[in-house]
Design an enzyme around this catalytic site. Structure first.
Site, PDB file in Angstrom:
ATOM      1  N   HIS A  31    -108.218  65.335  22.338  1.00 42.47           N
ATOM      2  CA  HIS A  31    -107.912  63.909  22.456  1.00 42.47           C
ATOM      3  C   HIS A  31    -106.472  63.553  22.088  1.00 42.47           C
ATOM      4  O   HIS A  31    -106.059  62.413  22.250  1.00 42.47           O
ATOM      5  CB  HIS A  31    -108.871  63.085  21.587  1.00 42.47           C
ATOM      6  CG  HIS A  31    -108.511  63.120  20.136  1.00 42.47           C
ATOM      7  ND1 HIS A  31    -108.751  64.229  19.348  1.00 42.47           N
ATOM      8  CD2 HIS A  31    -107.908  62.208  19.365  1.00 42.47           C
ATOM      9  CE1 HIS A  31    -108.305  63.980  18.122  1.00 42.47           C
ATOM     10  NE2 HIS A  31    -107.788  62.759  18.110  1.00 42.47           N
ATOM     11  N   HIS A  46    -101.893  60.134  22.051  1.00 43.11           N
ATOM     12  CA  HIS A  46    -103.226  60.013  21.451  1.00 43.11           C
ATOM     13  C   HIS A  46    -104.112  59.226  22.411  1.00 43.11           C
ATOM     14  O   HIS A  46    -103.905  58.034  22.624  1.00 43.11           O
ATOM     15  CB  HIS A  46    -103.151  59.313  20.098  1.00 43.11           C
ATOM     16  CG  HIS A  46    -104.420  59.401  19.330  1.00 43.11           C
ATOM     17  ND1 HIS A  46    -105.520  58.617  19.618  1.00 43.11           N
ATOM     18  CD2 HIS A  46    -104.780  60.208  18.301  1.00 43.11           C
ATOM     19  CE1 HIS A  46    -106.494  58.912  18.784  1.00 43.11           C
ATOM     20  NE2 HIS A  46    -106.078  59.885  17.977  1.00 43.11           N
TER      21      HIS A  46
END
Length: 125
Positions: A31, A46
């Protein structure tokens, strides 16, 4: 608190490199990615808010740490529907984490296309 940058709302599930550079890190869950440019700017990409809680479900990293990439290269394929169905937001932060050394300037807003529109520019202070 992590740095200066921009936030995007991806619409097609393909997260692309914001700059030319080297992939410094790929989280185990896929992620988040760290990148470093040739002139030393350190980027954090992110994907989503609190998506670490998904433990990798819905994330398919397409690069490895140490790999060189060009702006627009595919970093990750993401199941945006799964993120939302899991109760998370897909807003993606693109930050320069060593912002004491660089200035980030937003250059456009609204709908943009990867590799065609420049969201920001950065320069050494």
């Amino acid at each position: 608190t992590l740095g200066d940058g921009v936030c995007i709302l991806p619409f097609d599930g393909k997260v692309r490199a914001p700059v030319d550079g080297k992939v410094a890190a790929v989280t185990e869950t896929g992620h988040a990615f760290g990148m470093v440019t040739e002139d030393g700017a350190e980027f954090l990409i992110h994907i989503g808010v609190d998506t670490v809680e998904m433990k990798g479900r819905g994330f398919k990293p397409c690069v490895k740490a140490g790999q060189s990439v060009k702006a627009g290269d595919l970093l990750c394929e993401v199941d945006l529907d799964l993120i939302r169905e899991s109760g998370f937001q897909s807003h993606t932060a693109i930050l320069i984490t060593n912002c004491d050394d660089f200035i980030v300037e937003e250059t456009c807003s609204g709908t943009v296309q990867a590799s065609k529109d420049q969201l920001y520019r950065f320069r050494r202070k």
